[in-house]
Design an enzyme around this catalytic site. Sequence first.
Site, PDB file in Angstrom:
ATOM      1  NE  ARG A 133      13.932  32.701  66.292  1.00  0.00           N
ATOM      2  CZ  ARG A 133      14.751  32.469  67.335  1.00  0.00           C
ATOM      3  NH1 ARG A 133      15.996  32.069  67.116  1.00  0.00           N
ATOM      4  NH2 ARG A 133      14.335  32.627  68.558  1.00  0.00           N
ATOM      5  CG  ASP A 156      21.705  30.764  65.644  1.00  0.00           C
ATOM      6  OD1 ASP A 156      20.490  30.658  65.871  1.00  0.00           O
ATOM      7  OD2 ASP A 156      22.442  31.551  66.256  1.00  0.00           O
ATOM      8  CG  HIS A 165      23.679  30.291  75.982  1.00  0.00           C
ATOM      9  ND1 HIS A 165      24.252  30.912  74.890  1.00  0.00           N
ATOM     10  CD2 HIS A 165      22.455  30.832  76.109  1.00  0.00           C
ATOM     11  CE1 HIS A 165      23.403  31.777  74.382  1.00  0.00           C
ATOM     12  NE2 HIS A 165      22.301  31.758  75.097  1.00  0.00           N
ATOM     13  CE  LYS A 204      23.707  30.642  69.245  1.00  0.00           C
ATOM     14  NZ  LYS A 204      22.998  31.923  69.279  1.00  0.00           N
ATOM     15  CB  SER A 242      18.716  29.888  68.367  1.00  0.00           C
ATOM     16  OG  SER A 242      19.643  30.921  68.460  1.00  0.00           O
TER      17      SER A 242
END
Length: 429
Positions: free
Chosen positions: A168, A161, A82, A187, A183
């Site tokens: 958010r 999420d 990520h 995932k 978050s």
Amino acid sequence: MNFVEIIARRRDGLASMPGDLAAVAQGAADGSVPDYQLAAWLMAAFLNPLSTQETAELTLAMAKSGEVLDRSGLPHPWFDKHSTGGVGDKTTIALLPILVACGMTVVKMSGRGLGMTGGTIDKLEAVPGFRTDLEPEAMLDLARRTGLALSGQTPRLAPADKALYALRDVTGTVANVPLITASILSKKIAAGAECVVLDVKCGSGAFMSDLQAAQTLRQSLVQTGEAAGLRVVARVTDMDQPLGAAVGNALEVKEAIRVVQGAELSPTEARFRDLLLEFARDSLAVAGIDADPAAVIASGRAAEVMRQWFAEQGGDGSVFDSEDWAVAPVQRTMVAERAGTVSQVSAHGVGHAVLNLGAGRRTKEDVIDPRVGAIVHVAVGTRVQAGEPLVTIHAASEADADAAEAMLRQAIQVGEAEVAPRRLFLDES
Ligand code: URA
């Protein structure tokens, strides 16, 4: 479970009771807790941040709020990656085939870009035919056959999420380290990863420009990931100037292909390769694989995996043989007006110039032009002579190129003083 009490405990800074965080995740995923209560809880969690243990609990609850991909039967290690997002960040597209060539199995969900930071899905969709809408079954099947599958986000994985992030976004509660951590990691866990590599970008082209805040997020990702049972490496990397040379969807895919093919690289492209190889080494180390990423590039094995990956997802294979695809009609090179040393290549400035050319979205509905963007020829610290190329603009029209040039003149500064090149990794002393 009385959700008002869960909100009140968070508001008063008390430790969560067993079941509180699962109720938040499940309530968000199935809609059983109304948005106004979830929003109140999010604000309370923003003001009274979750502990590492609580963040790990929320992460796992969010990961389990939908399906969890079952990678059993696929060869280990099960890898994911990520990046918090930046300008010119095409690392995923080049890194995954290198790692699969070294023996990893990758099943990855990626996002689209919003604002100046591009998304991997938009970049890959620049390749004619490339499909990014794989269902979980198709992802597993592809990974079983080839070791590598990448798709856009599916609502079947980590639906909590999606719901919490949307709230958010409209309640001023995005910039909170435990919530960002949960978050991101939820995932990865939902996609069945056991090892993850995380790139926390820091600088004017990232959503975090403060180094201390980026270090805090890095530490939270490592501690929470480990508490949730993952093997994690997280690095803070420079996003004050664009990564590599290309910024813009098709241009970035072309650069990723060049690097994986082991082509001769310009100095700015070589900077991208340096970051890529360091992430590859980190990934192999955390996965316990003894392999040399530079060797799988040199042998052609990484390029072979990349070709097969693109073909399996419907992408046109001719993109590997020529760069004569998705070419913008106008190309204009902006040169240095005087000799000196490059003191700034603002990722924020370049990102916005390229966004204005049509490479990104201001709203979710905007349609992007895969052809447009910029090739940056210089980095901070580069010595230039008057008339030397600084950047080549790829635009849909002359008027667009004019507007981009005006912005890029501000973004790229050349001065008299010597300036040291910027470090790629900001977590080293
Ligand atoms: N990226 C994510 O996936 N989630 C966040 O909360 C922030 C960045």
